[in-house]
Design an enzyme around this catalytic site. Structure first.
Site, PDB file in Angstrom:
ATOM      1  N   SER A 153       0.862  -1.198   0.000  1.00 41.55           N
ATOM      2  CA  SER A 153       0.000   0.000   0.000  1.00 41.55           C
ATOM      3  C   SER A 153       0.890   1.238   0.000  1.00 41.55           C
ATOM      4  O   SER A 153       2.036   1.184   0.473  1.00 41.55           O
ATOM      5  CB  SER A 153      -0.865  -0.007   1.262  1.00 41.55           C
ATOM      6  OG  SER A 153      -1.447   1.261   1.478  1.00 41.55           O
ATOM      7  N   TYR A 166      -1.912  -0.973  10.575  1.00 43.70           N
ATOM      8  CA  TYR A 166      -1.977  -1.300   9.139  1.00 43.70           C
ATOM      9  C   TYR A 166      -0.678  -0.890   8.441  1.00 43.70           C
ATOM     10  O   TYR A 166      -0.099  -1.652   7.665  1.00 43.70           O
ATOM     11  CB  TYR A 166      -3.179  -0.573   8.526  1.00 43.70           C
ATOM     12  CG  TYR A 166      -3.376  -0.803   7.042  1.00 43.70           C
ATOM     13  CD1 TYR A 166      -3.934  -1.986   6.573  1.00 43.70           C
ATOM     14  CD2 TYR A 166      -3.019   0.178   6.115  1.00 43.70           C
ATOM     15  CE1 TYR A 166      -4.133  -2.189   5.213  1.00 43.70           C
ATOM     16  CE2 TYR A 166      -3.214  -0.020   4.752  1.00 43.70           C
ATOM     17  CZ  TYR A 166      -3.777  -1.209   4.309  1.00 43.70           C
ATOM     18  OH  TYR A 166      -3.964  -1.410   2.967  1.00 43.70           O
TER      19      TYR A 166
HETATM   20  N1  LIG Z   1      -8.601  -0.484  -1.400  1.00 48.84           N
HETATM   21  C1  LIG Z   1      -7.526   0.257  -1.265  1.00 48.84           C
HETATM   22  O1  LIG Z   1      -7.579   1.496  -1.367  1.00 48.84           O
HETATM   23  C2  LIG Z   1      -6.187  -0.376  -0.998  1.00 48.84           C
HETATM   24  C3  LIG Z   1      -5.061   0.432  -1.084  1.00 48.84           C
HETATM   25  C4  LIG Z   1      -3.810  -0.126  -0.868  1.00 48.84           C
HETATM   26  C5  LIG Z   1      -3.700  -1.472  -0.591  1.00 48.84           C
HETATM   27  N2  LIG Z   1      -4.820  -2.234  -0.482  1.00 48.84           N
HETATM   28  C6  LIG Z   1      -4.621  -3.651  -0.166  1.00 48.84           C
HETATM   29  O2  LIG Z   1      -5.241  -4.451  -1.153  1.00 48.84           O
HETATM   30  C7  LIG Z   1      -5.650  -5.692  -0.583  1.00 48.84           C
HETATM   31  C8  LIG Z   1      -7.107  -5.951  -0.920  1.00 48.84           C
HETATM   32  O3  LIG Z   1      -7.891  -4.903  -0.358  1.00 48.84           O
HETATM   33  P1  LIG Z   1      -9.347  -4.520  -0.887  1.00 48.84           P
HETATM   34  O4  LIG Z   1      -9.415  -3.043  -0.834  1.00 48.84           O
HETATM   35  O5  LIG Z   1      -9.643  -5.234  -2.150  1.00 48.84           O
HETATM   36  O6  LIG Z   1     -10.227  -5.080   0.328  1.00 48.84           O
HETATM   37  P2  LIG Z   1     -11.640  -5.840   0.356  1.00 48.84           P
HETATM   38  O7  LIG Z   1     -12.513  -5.376  -0.742  1.00 48.84           O
HETATM   39  O8  LIG Z   1     -12.104  -5.709   1.770  1.00 48.84           O
HETATM   40  O9  LIG Z   1     -11.237  -7.351   0.051  1.00 48.84           O
HETATM   41  C9  LIG Z   1     -10.407  -8.047   0.947  1.00 48.84           C
HETATM   42  C10 LIG Z   1     -10.380  -9.504   0.555  1.00 48.84           C
HETATM   43  O10 LIG Z   1      -9.583 -10.218   1.511  1.00 48.84           O
HETATM   44  C11 LIG Z   1     -10.389 -11.207   2.158  1.00 48.84           C
HETATM   45  N3  LIG Z   1      -9.950 -11.338   3.543  1.00 48.84           N
HETATM   46  C12 LIG Z   1      -9.868 -10.379   4.499  1.00 48.84           C
HETATM   47  N4  LIG Z   1      -9.426 -10.904   5.651  1.00 48.84           N
HETATM   48  C13 LIG Z   1      -9.224 -12.228   5.397  1.00 48.84           C
HETATM   49  C14 LIG Z   1      -8.790 -13.315   6.191  1.00 48.84           C
HETATM   50  N5  LIG Z   1      -8.452 -13.152   7.489  1.00 48.84           N
HETATM   51  N6  LIG Z   1      -8.701 -14.538   5.626  1.00 48.84           N
HETATM   52  C15 LIG Z   1      -9.028 -14.721   4.336  1.00 48.84           C
HETATM   53  N7  LIG Z   1      -9.444 -13.734   3.524  1.00 48.84           N
HETATM   54  C16 LIG Z   1      -9.552 -12.508   4.063  1.00 48.84           C
HETATM   55  C17 LIG Z   1     -11.821 -10.676   2.038  1.00 48.84           C
HETATM   56  O11 LIG Z   1     -12.817 -11.687   2.154  1.00 48.84           O
HETATM   57  P3  LIG Z   1     -13.510 -12.051   3.589  1.00 48.84           P
HETATM   58  O12 LIG Z   1     -13.630 -10.765   4.353  1.00 48.84           O
HETATM   59  O13 LIG Z   1     -14.810 -12.676   3.231  1.00 48.84           O
HETATM   60  O14 LIG Z   1     -12.595 -13.019   4.252  1.00 48.84           O
HETATM   61  C18 LIG Z   1     -11.772 -10.148   0.607  1.00 48.84           C
HETATM   62  O15 LIG Z   1     -11.860 -11.199  -0.320  1.00 48.84           O
HETATM   63  C19 LIG Z   1      -5.383  -5.575   0.930  1.00 48.84           C
HETATM   64  O16 LIG Z   1      -4.161  -6.213   1.244  1.00 48.84           O
HETATM   65  C20 LIG Z   1      -5.256  -4.087   1.136  1.00 48.84           C
HETATM   66  O17 LIG Z   1      -4.455  -3.771   2.241  1.00 48.84           O
HETATM   67  C21 LIG Z   1      -6.061  -1.724  -0.682  1.00 48.84           C
END
Ligand SMILES: NC(=O)c1ccc[n+]([C@@H]2O[C@H](COP(=O)([O-])OP(=O)(O)OC[C@H]3O[C@@H](n4cnc5c(N)ncnc54)[C@H](OP(=O)(O)O)[C@@H]3O)[C@@H](O)[C@H]2O)c1
Length: 212
Positions: A153, A166
């Protein structure tokens, strides 16, 4: 993307024969990664905690993409071992691509964070990536040119008020990437991070509600 543009990209960038594990692929960034990899011909396995949301992933199979799913809580070591066993069996012992994407964002003033929350975010974002890299190593080494992509991130390298735990996990994920990239280059395994900025997913939606 226009069909013609996608067609020409697919000719240049085929992943036919490749196998991939993407954690947290039921939605958000992970869901987009699964769709992209499978769209280029890779066989993809993905996981999350929510079985009902994973069932929706099977829509990709209806489009001719090869995607399998299993429930896994990536913060639980036994679940990670079971996940890698499933991947080993599904892909005949070879894995071309591991994407450590599953993650959680805790938005809370640092003085209010509990040790339980600290351990949970650490286990989900960092420990899981470290352990899955270890577990995947023999499978990646057996593939011709293995790849690990850790989803970091922009919060890994800047101050981010209200998101201390985080940001610690994402900074450490970068360090994991650099160390494994050097240690495993001789094993023909590439290790990279991708550090997105804000992307409108459920995670950001939940975070913005926590801020209000
Ligand atoms: N969105 C942003 O702006 C952003 C920016 C920088 C980096 N990121 C990174 O990108 C990645 C994905 O984020 P996102 O924004 O796509 O989030 P999201 O929409 O909340 O999706 C997260 C995914 O991870 C799964 N997950 C969460 N906790 C888990 C666990 N303990 N075991 C198994 N699966 C788990 C969730 O499914 P369940 O909850 O059903 O388990 C879901 O499939 C993360 O690592 C995040 O830090 C996101």
């Amino acid at each position: 993307m226009a069909a013609a543009e996608r067609g020409s990209r697919e000719e240049r960038w085929s992943l036919a024969g490749a196998t991939a594990l993407v954690t947290g692929g039921s939605k958000g960034i992970g869901g987009a990664i699964v769709e992209e990899l499978a769209g280029f011909g890779a066989r993809v396995h993905t996981c999350s905690r929510n079985a009902a949301e994973l069932e929706c992933c099977l829509r990709w199979e209806e489009k001719g993409m090869r995607v399998t799913v299993s429930v896994c809580h990536v913060s639980v070591p036994a679940d990670r071992e079971k996940l890698m066993d499933t991947v080993r069996q599904t892909f005949d012992g070879k894995l071309s691509i591991l994407v450590n994407n599953a993650g959680q964002h805790l938005v809370k003033p640092t003085v209010e964070c509990t040790m339980e929350e600290y351990k949970n975010v650490m286990a989900t974002n960092l420990e899981s990536s470290f352990h899955l890299c270890q577990l995947a190593h023999p499978l990646l080494a057996r593939a011709v040119g293995g790849n690990i992509i850790n989803i970091s991130s922009i919060a890994s390298s800047i101050g981010f008020a209200g998101s201390t735990i985080y940001t610690i996990t994402k900074g450490a994920l970068n360090q994991l990437t650099w160390s494994l990239a050097t240690e495993w280059a001789p094993h023909n395994i590439r290790v990279n991070s991708v550090a997105p900025g804000f992307i409108a997913t459920d995670m950001v939606e939940k975070g913005s509600k926590t801020h209000k």
